[in-house]
Design a protein around this motif. Structure first.
Motif, PDB file in Angstrom:
ATOM      1  N   ALA A  81       0.853  -1.193   0.000  1.00 60.42           N
ATOM      2  CA  ALA A  81       0.000   0.000   0.000  1.00 60.42           C
ATOM      3  C   ALA A  81       0.885   1.238   0.000  1.00 60.42           C
ATOM      4  O   ALA A  81       2.035   1.204   0.456  1.00 60.42           O
ATOM      5  CB  ALA A  81      -0.903   0.006   1.224  1.00 60.42           C
ATOM      6  N   ARG A  82       0.317   2.307  -0.544  1.00 58.12           N
ATOM      7  CA  ARG A  82       0.981   3.615  -0.510  1.00 58.12           C
ATOM      8  C   ARG A  82       0.005   4.625   0.065  1.00 58.12           C
ATOM      9  O   ARG A  82      -1.176   4.584  -0.240  1.00 58.12           O
ATOM     10  CB  ARG A  82       1.394   4.063  -1.912  1.00 58.12           C
ATOM     11  CG  ARG A  82       2.615   3.382  -2.414  1.00 58.12           C
ATOM     12  CD  ARG A  82       3.216   4.096  -3.611  1.00 58.12           C
ATOM     13  NE  ARG A  82       4.282   3.288  -4.133  1.00 58.12           N
ATOM     14  CZ  ARG A  82       4.280   2.728  -5.333  1.00 58.12           C
ATOM     15  NH1 ARG A  82       3.280   2.940  -6.162  1.00 58.12           N
ATOM     16  NH2 ARG A  82       5.279   1.979  -5.714  1.00 58.12           N
ATOM     17  N   TYR A  84      -0.479   8.445  -0.145  1.00 57.75           N
ATOM     18  CA  TYR A  84      -0.105   9.696  -0.796  1.00 57.75           C
ATOM     19  C   TYR A  84      -0.645  10.851   0.030  1.00 57.75           C
ATOM     20  O   TYR A  84      -1.824  10.866   0.386  1.00 57.75           O
ATOM     21  CB  TYR A  84      -0.680   9.766  -2.214  1.00 57.75           C
ATOM     22  CG  TYR A  84      -0.025   8.801  -3.164  1.00 57.75           C
ATOM     23  CD1 TYR A  84       1.202   9.095  -3.751  1.00 57.75           C
ATOM     24  CD2 TYR A  84      -0.634   7.588  -3.485  1.00 57.75           C
ATOM     25  CE1 TYR A  84       1.804   8.213  -4.635  1.00 57.75           C
ATOM     26  CE2 TYR A  84      -0.031   6.703  -4.360  1.00 57.75           C
ATOM     27  CZ  TYR A  84       1.183   7.018  -4.929  1.00 57.75           C
ATOM     28  OH  TYR A  84       1.775   6.137  -5.802  1.00 57.75           O
ATOM     29  N   THR A 121      -4.644  10.057   0.248  1.00 58.76           N
ATOM     30  CA  THR A 121      -5.220   8.887  -0.400  1.00 58.76           C
ATOM     31  C   THR A 121      -4.423   7.644  -0.052  1.00 58.76           C
ATOM     32  O   THR A 121      -3.191   7.646  -0.150  1.00 58.76           O
ATOM     33  CB  THR A 121      -5.214   9.065  -1.942  1.00 58.76           C
ATOM     34  OG1 THR A 121      -5.880  10.284  -2.271  1.00 58.76           O
ATOM     35  CG2 THR A 121      -5.888   7.906  -2.635  1.00 58.76           C
ATOM     36  N   LEU A 122      -5.132   6.595   0.318  1.00 56.27           N
ATOM     37  CA  LEU A 122      -4.514   5.285   0.481  1.00 56.27           C
ATOM     38  C   LEU A 122      -4.727   4.508  -0.806  1.00 56.27           C
ATOM     39  O   LEU A 122      -5.847   4.456  -1.323  1.00 56.27           O
ATOM     40  CB  LEU A 122      -5.147   4.520   1.640  1.00 56.27           C
ATOM     41  CG  LEU A 122      -4.687   4.878   3.036  1.00 56.27           C
ATOM     42  CD1 LEU A 122      -5.563   4.191   4.079  1.00 56.27           C
ATOM     43  CD2 LEU A 122      -3.236   4.490   3.241  1.00 56.27           C
ATOM     44  N   VAL A 123      -3.667   3.900  -1.314  1.00 51.73           N
ATOM     45  CA  VAL A 123      -3.764   3.083  -2.519  1.00 51.73           C
ATOM     46  C   VAL A 123      -3.275   1.686  -2.157  1.00 51.73           C
ATOM     47  O   VAL A 123      -2.146   1.513  -1.681  1.00 51.73           O
ATOM     48  CB  VAL A 123      -2.919   3.667  -3.676  1.00 51.73           C
ATOM     49  CG1 VAL A 123      -3.068   2.812  -4.919  1.00 51.73           C
ATOM     50  CG2 VAL A 123      -3.318   5.106  -3.962  1.00 51.73           C
ATOM     51  N   TYR A 125      -2.476  -2.182  -3.400  1.00 52.91           N
ATOM     52  CA  TYR A 125      -2.082  -2.915  -4.597  1.00 52.91           C
ATOM     53  C   TYR A 125      -2.213  -4.418  -4.359  1.00 52.91           C
ATOM     54  O   TYR A 125      -1.703  -4.938  -3.376  1.00 52.91           O
ATOM     55  CB  TYR A 125      -0.634  -2.585  -4.965  1.00 52.91           C
ATOM     56  CG  TYR A 125      -0.423  -1.127  -5.280  1.00 52.91           C
ATOM     57  CD1 TYR A 125      -0.608  -0.647  -6.566  1.00 52.91           C
ATOM     58  CD2 TYR A 125      -0.050  -0.224  -4.284  1.00 52.91           C
ATOM     59  CE1 TYR A 125      -0.418   0.695  -6.861  1.00 52.91           C
ATOM     60  CE2 TYR A 125       0.141   1.120  -4.574  1.00 52.91           C
ATOM     61  CZ  TYR A 125      -0.043   1.568  -5.860  1.00 52.91           C
ATOM     62  OH  TYR A 125       0.140   2.899  -6.146  1.00 52.91           O
ATOM     63  N   GLU A 131      -0.966  -1.111 -11.408  1.00 49.14           N
ATOM     64  CA  GLU A 131      -1.541   0.181 -11.026  1.00 49.14           C
ATOM     65  C   GLU A 131      -3.043   0.229 -11.309  1.00 49.14           C
ATOM     66  O   GLU A 131      -3.816   0.774 -10.537  1.00 49.14           O
ATOM     67  CB  GLU A 131      -0.824   1.299 -11.784  1.00 49.14           C
ATOM     68  CG  GLU A 131      -1.148   2.678 -11.308  1.00 49.14           C
ATOM     69  CD  GLU A 131      -0.504   3.034  -9.980  1.00 49.14           C
ATOM     70  OE1 GLU A 131      -1.099   3.841  -9.259  1.00 49.14           O
ATOM     71  OE2 GLU A 131       0.568   2.507  -9.665  1.00 49.14           O
ATOM     72  N   ALA A 134      -5.369  -1.370  -8.664  1.00 51.30           N
ATOM     73  CA  ALA A 134      -5.245  -0.836  -7.310  1.00 51.30           C
ATOM     74  C   ALA A 134      -6.586  -0.298  -6.817  1.00 51.30           C
ATOM     75  O   ALA A 134      -7.422   0.147  -7.587  1.00 51.30           O
ATOM     76  CB  ALA A 134      -4.193   0.267  -7.284  1.00 51.30           C
ATOM     77  N   GLU A 135      -6.754  -0.346  -5.516  1.00 51.95           N
ATOM     78  CA  GLU A 135      -7.958   0.198  -4.879  1.00 51.95           C
ATOM     79  C   GLU A 135      -7.573   1.489  -4.168  1.00 51.95           C
ATOM     80  O   GLU A 135      -6.674   1.500  -3.331  1.00 51.95           O
ATOM     81  CB  GLU A 135      -8.519  -0.811  -3.884  1.00 51.95           C
ATOM     82  CG  GLU A 135      -9.803  -0.356  -3.245  1.00 51.95           C
ATOM     83  CD  GLU A 135     -10.432  -1.439  -2.379  1.00 51.95           C
ATOM     84  OE1 GLU A 135     -11.086  -1.050  -1.398  1.00 51.95           O
ATOM     85  OE2 GLU A 135     -10.266  -2.621  -2.670  1.00 51.95           O
ATOM     86  N   ARG A 136      -8.251   2.580  -4.514  1.00 51.85           N
ATOM     87  CA  ARG A 136      -7.941   3.891  -3.951  1.00 51.85           C
ATOM     88  C   ARG A 136      -9.017   4.327  -2.965  1.00 51.85           C
ATOM     89  O   ARG A 136     -10.199   4.233  -3.257  1.00 51.85           O
ATOM     90  CB  ARG A 136      -7.828   4.919  -5.073  1.00 51.85           C
ATOM     91  CG  ARG A 136      -6.616   4.709  -5.931  1.00 51.85           C
ATOM     92  CD  ARG A 136      -6.683   5.490  -7.231  1.00 51.85           C
ATOM     93  NE  ARG A 136      -5.487   5.336  -8.021  1.00 51.85           N
ATOM     94  CZ  ARG A 136      -5.180   4.244  -8.711  1.00 51.85           C
ATOM     95  NH1 ARG A 136      -5.981   3.214  -8.708  1.00 51.85           N
ATOM     96  NH2 ARG A 136      -4.059   4.167  -9.392  1.00 51.85           N
ATOM     97  N   ASN A 138     -10.032   7.666  -0.621  1.00 46.90           N
ATOM     98  CA  ASN A 138      -9.828   9.054  -0.218  1.00 46.90           C
ATOM     99  C   ASN A 138     -10.092   9.134   1.282  1.00 46.90           C
ATOM    100  O   ASN A 138     -11.180   8.845   1.740  1.00 46.90           O
ATOM    101  CB  ASN A 138     -10.792   9.960  -0.983  1.00 46.90           C
ATOM    102  CG  ASN A 138     -10.677  11.410  -0.591  1.00 46.90           C
ATOM    103  OD1 ASN A 138      -9.933  11.784   0.298  1.00 46.90           O
ATOM    104  ND2 ASN A 138     -11.454  12.236  -1.263  1.00 46.90           N
TER     105      ASN A 138
END
Length: 150
Positions: A81-82, A84, A121-123, A125, A131, A134-136, A138
């Motif tokens: 996960a990232r 941002y 935002t959490l992304v 993977y 990409e 991926a589930e984004r 907010n």
């Protein structure tokens, strides 16, 4: 009151649920729930509804019980996960700052990326390089503990 509560639930869930989602079991469909309803959504809903001796608590309890009967647990495991985040949000939002500085390190597969002007935002993977899969999420307005628990 119960019909109004169901309407409010649907209004809350509409952005979360995919438009093309199929109806679940007949009973859940009649109650207005999608087969894509996640139990975490029911738990979050419960936090905002009246409880105890407050007006509407009985209807709220019934609505949450119906929601929990129709939901699916979210046991999906993501590869990485990232998170941002805009650097100004870390400075100005104490919940974002708390999560980034104190809680993000608890998640070894979470990478914090700073991007100017980016919404928090959490992304998630499912694989290393996909990409588009991926589930984004907010997370604007979320508390630090809500981000951690999610």
């Amino acid at each position: 009151m119960l019909q109004l509560s169901k309407f409010l639930l649907l209004a809350i869930l509409q952005p979360v649920l995919a438009e093309d989602s199929k109806a679940g079991s007949q009973e859940c469909a009649e109650l207005g729930f999608s087969q894509d309803l996640k139990c975490s959504t029911c738990n979050r809903l419960k936090e905002f509804l009246p409880a105890g001796d407050h007006k509407g608590a009985d209807d709220s309890a019934q609505l949450v019980a119906e929601c929990q009967r129709c939901c699916q647990s979210t046991d999906e495991v993501f590869k990485k996960a990232r998170f941002y985040v805009c650097p100004s949000q870390v400075r100005d939002n104490q919940d974002i700052e708390d999560f980034v500085k104190r809680k993000a390190e608890l998640f070894p597969d979470l990478e914090v990326k700073y991007r100017d002007g980016m919404r928090s935002t959490l992304v998630f993977y499912r694989s290393e390089q996909e990409e588009e899969d991926a589930e984004r999420i907010n997370i604007r307005g979320w508390k630090s503990d809500e981000i951690r628990d999610f």
